[in-house]
Design a protein around this motif. Structure first.
Motif, PDB file in Angstrom:
ATOM      1  N   SER A 262      -3.091  89.761  23.843  1.00  0.00           N
ATOM      2  CA  SER A 262      -4.871  88.836  24.170  1.00  0.00           C
ATOM      3  C   SER A 262      -4.513  87.510  25.132  1.00  0.00           C
ATOM      4  N   LYS A 263      -4.271  87.330  25.970  1.00  0.00           N
ATOM      5  CA  LYS A 263      -3.702  85.974  26.987  1.00  0.00           C
ATOM      6  C   LYS A 263      -3.963  84.627  26.340  1.00  0.00           C
ATOM      7  N   ILE A 264      -3.556  84.879  24.876  1.00  0.00           N
ATOM      8  CA  ILE A 264      -3.811  83.238  25.053  1.00  0.00           C
ATOM      9  C   ILE A 264      -3.145  82.307  24.742  1.00  0.00           C
ATOM     10  N   PRO A 265      -3.548  81.401  25.933  1.00  0.00           N
ATOM     11  CA  PRO A 265      -2.332  80.613  26.798  1.00  0.00           C
ATOM     12  C   PRO A 265      -1.418  79.732  25.444  1.00  0.00           C
ATOM     13  N   VAL A 266      -0.061  79.733  26.308  1.00  0.00           N
ATOM     14  CA  VAL A 266       0.852  79.235  25.577  1.00  0.00           C
ATOM     15  C   VAL A 266       1.067  77.781  25.917  1.00  0.00           C
ATOM     16  N   GLU A 267       1.362  76.565  24.963  1.00  0.00           N
ATOM     17  CA  GLU A 267       1.911  75.462  25.602  1.00  0.00           C
ATOM     18  C   GLU A 267       3.608  75.210  25.364  1.00  0.00           C
ATOM     19  N   ILE A 268       4.203  75.193  26.328  1.00  0.00           N
ATOM     20  CA  ILE A 268       5.453  75.239  26.300  1.00  0.00           C
ATOM     21  C   ILE A 268       6.116  73.765  26.658  1.00  0.00           C
ATOM     22  N   CYS A 269       6.545  73.625  25.787  1.00  0.00           N
ATOM     23  CA  CYS A 269       7.387  72.039  25.576  1.00  0.00           C
ATOM     24  C   CYS A 269       8.754  72.498  25.285  1.00  0.00           C
ATOM     25  N   LEU A 270       9.459  72.409  26.570  1.00  0.00           N
ATOM     26  CA  LEU A 270      11.243  72.805  27.227  1.00  0.00           C
ATOM     27  C   LEU A 270      12.505  71.626  26.799  1.00  0.00           C
ATOM     28  N   THR A 271      11.707  70.134  26.565  1.00  0.00           N
ATOM     29  CA  THR A 271      12.788  69.629  26.216  1.00  0.00           C
ATOM     30  C   THR A 271      12.715  69.761  24.921  1.00  0.00           C
ATOM     31  N   SER A 272      11.870  70.107  24.383  1.00  0.00           N
ATOM     32  CA  SER A 272      11.649  69.832  23.208  1.00  0.00           C
ATOM     33  C   SER A 272      12.747  71.265  22.462  1.00  0.00           C
ATOM     34  N   LEU A 297      -0.359  79.532  31.559  1.00  0.00           N
ATOM     35  CA  LEU A 297       0.837  78.627  30.572  1.00  0.00           C
ATOM     36  C   LEU A 297       0.359  77.427  30.965  1.00  0.00           C
ATOM     37  N   VAL A 298       1.018  76.232  30.055  1.00  0.00           N
ATOM     38  CA  VAL A 298       1.072  75.107  30.582  1.00  0.00           C
ATOM     39  C   VAL A 298       2.270  73.910  30.233  1.00  0.00           C
ATOM     40  N   LEU A 299       2.339  73.214  30.406  1.00  0.00           N
ATOM     41  CA  LEU A 299       3.798  72.569  30.891  1.00  0.00           C
ATOM     42  C   LEU A 299       3.444  71.154  29.558  1.00  0.00           C
ATOM     43  N   CYS A 300       3.722  70.686  28.758  1.00  0.00           N
ATOM     44  CA  CYS A 300       3.886  69.968  27.756  1.00  0.00           C
ATOM     45  C   CYS A 300       4.776  68.543  26.879  1.00  0.00           C
ATOM     46  N   THR A 301       4.400  67.558  26.346  1.00  0.00           N
ATOM     47  CA  THR A 301       5.604  66.852  26.345  1.00  0.00           C
ATOM     48  C   THR A 301       6.119  66.816  25.062  1.00  0.00           C
ATOM     49  N   ASP A 302       5.610  67.558  23.865  1.00  0.00           N
ATOM     50  CA  ASP A 302       5.427  67.347  22.561  1.00  0.00           C
ATOM     51  C   ASP A 302       5.366  66.069  21.765  1.00  0.00           C
ATOM     52  N   ASP A 303       6.712  65.202  21.841  1.00  0.00           N
ATOM     53  CA  ASP A 303       7.012  64.439  21.508  1.00  0.00           C
ATOM     54  C   ASP A 303       7.564  63.480  22.698  1.00  0.00           C
ATOM     55  N   ALA A 304       7.024  62.894  23.668  1.00  0.00           N
ATOM     56  CA  ALA A 304       7.586  62.227  24.298  1.00  0.00           C
ATOM     57  C   ALA A 304       8.625  61.483  24.335  1.00  0.00           C
ATOM     58  N   GLY A 305       8.245  60.716  22.802  1.00  0.00           N
ATOM     59  CA  GLY A 305       9.083  59.117  22.022  1.00  0.00           C
ATOM     60  C   GLY A 305      10.179  59.868  21.924  1.00  0.00           C
ATOM     61  N   PHE A 307      11.809  62.782  21.512  1.00  0.00           N
ATOM     62  CA  PHE A 307      12.507  63.465  22.719  1.00  0.00           C
ATOM     63  C   PHE A 307      13.221  62.498  24.374  1.00  0.00           C
ATOM     64  N   SER A 308      12.825  61.533  24.302  1.00  0.00           N
ATOM     65  CA  SER A 308      12.822  60.452  25.999  1.00  0.00           C
ATOM     66  C   SER A 308      12.611  61.598  26.602  1.00  0.00           C
ATOM     67  N   THR A 309      11.605  62.147  26.784  1.00  0.00           N
ATOM     68  CA  THR A 309      10.946  62.678  28.537  1.00  0.00           C
ATOM     69  C   THR A 309       9.630  62.187  28.363  1.00  0.00           C
ATOM     70  N   SER A 310       9.275  62.637  29.398  1.00  0.00           N
ATOM     71  CA  SER A 310       7.768  62.429  29.391  1.00  0.00           C
ATOM     72  C   SER A 310       7.443  63.620  30.785  1.00  0.00           C
ATOM     73  N   LEU A 311       6.091  63.921  30.998  1.00  0.00           N
ATOM     74  CA  LEU A 311       5.261  64.836  31.436  1.00  0.00           C
ATOM     75  C   LEU A 311       5.947  65.070  32.996  1.00  0.00           C
ATOM     76  N   SER A 312       6.229  64.324  33.592  1.00  0.00           N
ATOM     77  CA  SER A 312       6.556  64.586  35.230  1.00  0.00           C
ATOM     78  C   SER A 312       8.210  65.160  34.914  1.00  0.00           C
ATOM     79  N   ASN A 313       8.711  64.614  33.822  1.00  0.00           N
ATOM     80  CA  ASN A 313      10.020  64.385  33.607  1.00  0.00           C
ATOM     81  C   ASN A 313       9.888  66.734  33.063  1.00  0.00           C
TER      82      ASN A 313
END
Ligand code: 6MZ
Length: 362
Positions: A262-272, A297-305, A307-313
């Motif tokens: 389907s090639k549906i793009p996936v939002e990836i939230c590693l730290t979460s 694919l796209v890297l994302c934060t989900d809940d930066a607060g 999970f104490s992360t940031s997109l740069s992280n």
């Protein structure tokens, strides 16, 4: 870290109430503590806790909502969250939030969203472009026209678009109310609908009528899909053909196959995924398989607060864990332009922003 911060980035999966600074949450908790509404020391401990299971995360959200759900605070957190993303060179963000109703303080889903938009207007550290260009009028305050600072230098700009979330605890009627509100608020930058909330709660069929209506009306859809094992849900969600999905963790072979076709793009939230122990170790994260298959694919934060992360992280973590260099990571960020829910004019501007940055960073 410096390089990951300086690189332009696109954030497509950020929950407003999950992205609040700890300092703001503590300040809000202290005020409610003084009023005797909560016991501050208990709450402080919960806010500062580092690792949480997925179930504990949703308990924390119930607490955060007690702290934040009044109009003034919603405006404040929106302003701060956008400023925080802009400060790490996020140039485009789709911020998602669940419109909330609270009769006791005169809050309707609409007034909640108006408070969010007020927060976008209150941002001062950066120009915010949130009114879609086809809706802006000559004399509107669309900040794109204020792009030049007084000293003649270009001011920093961030594009913000909004997604309204349907919480899996909601009924079909409540979900439909959110979709109708999204349609009414299109001229204020609402571009789509997200289905989120505790994945062990609710059933796909409850939300299907509202999501189908949203799709028919031309709203973009992103679904939290496969955040927990759920054989009843994943294939119907993929069959629905949302424009993107979030997480895609617990997929069976047939489901991976369908996703890739389907090639549906996936939002990836590693730290979460790691902090909630949805994935036991980063080196077995499905990012690798999808990246190697050239799946969008796209890297994302989900809940930066939370999970104490940031997109740069997140970029830093992916680069280190998967052995990807700066060029690959830059391309990954740039590819995100194709999956945003904004129009061609915005996409073209982002292409230019990334091209310019590529020249500067090389
Ligand atoms: C599913 C999540 C989530 O909408 O009040 N939310 N839903 N999975 C996740 N993974 C950890 N993280 C956040 O932001 C908080 C709400 O977003 C959803 C939950 O419904 C949570 O209550 P808003 O701004």
């Amino acid at each position: 870290m410096e390089w990951w911060v300086s690189m332009p980035k696109i954030e497509l999966h950020a929950h407003l109430n999950g992205s609040i600074r700890d300092s703001t949450l503590l300040e809000l908790a202290r005020v409610l503590g003084e009023k005797g509404i909560i016991v501050f020391s208990d709450v402080e401990h919960v806010i500062m806790k580092n690792d949480r299971s997925l179930g504990e995360v949703f308990k924390l959200f119930d607490l955060i909502h007690i702290l934040t759900t009044d109009h003034k605070t919603v405006t404040r957190i929106t302003k701060e969250v956008v400023e925080d993303f802009a400060s790490e060179n996020v140039v485009y963000i789709e911020l998602r939030t669940t419109p909330k109703k609270n009769d006791s303080i005169g809050m309707s889903k609409r007034s909640y969203m108006e408070a969010v938009v007020e927060g976008l207007r209150a941002v001062t550290s950066v120009d915010v472009d949130f009114v879609p260009h086809n809706f802006s009028t000559q004399d509107s305050l669309n900040p794109i026209v204020m792009n030049d600072a007084c000293d003649g230098t270009k001011r920093k700009k961030i594009y913000v678009r909004l997604l309204l979330s349907i919480d899996r605890r909601e009924t079909t009627e409540a979900a439909m109310e959110t979709v109708k509100l999204a349609l009414e608020l299109r001229d204020l930058g609402v571009v789509g609908i997200d289905l989120s909330g505790n994945p062990v709660v609710g059933e796909w069929n409850t939300f299907l009528p509202a999501l189908t209506f949203a799709q028919e009306q031309g709203l973009y859809i992103t679904l939290h899909c496969g955040e927990v094992p759920n054989r009843k849900e994943v294939l119907p969600m993929l069959d629905f053909l949302p424009q993107r999905i979030g997480h895609a963790i617990f997929f069976e072979e047939e489901e991976w196959r369908q996703l890739k076709t389907s090639k549906i793009p996936v939002e990836i939230c590693l730290t979460s995924n790691i902090k909630t122990e949805s994935i036991s170790s980063i080196d077995i994260h499905h990012f690798v398989d999808l990246y190697n298959a050239k799946h969008p694919l796209v890297l994302c934060t989900d809940d930066a607060g939370v999970f104490s992360t940031s997109l740069s992280n997140e970029y830093n973590i992916a680069s280190a864990a998967f052995g990807l260099g700066k060029r690959e990571m830059f391309e990954l960020a740039q590819n995100g332009i194709d999956f945003i829910f904004a129009g061609d004019e915005v996409k073209q501007d982002l292409v230019e922003i990334f091209d310019l940055a590529a020249k500067k960073l090389n």
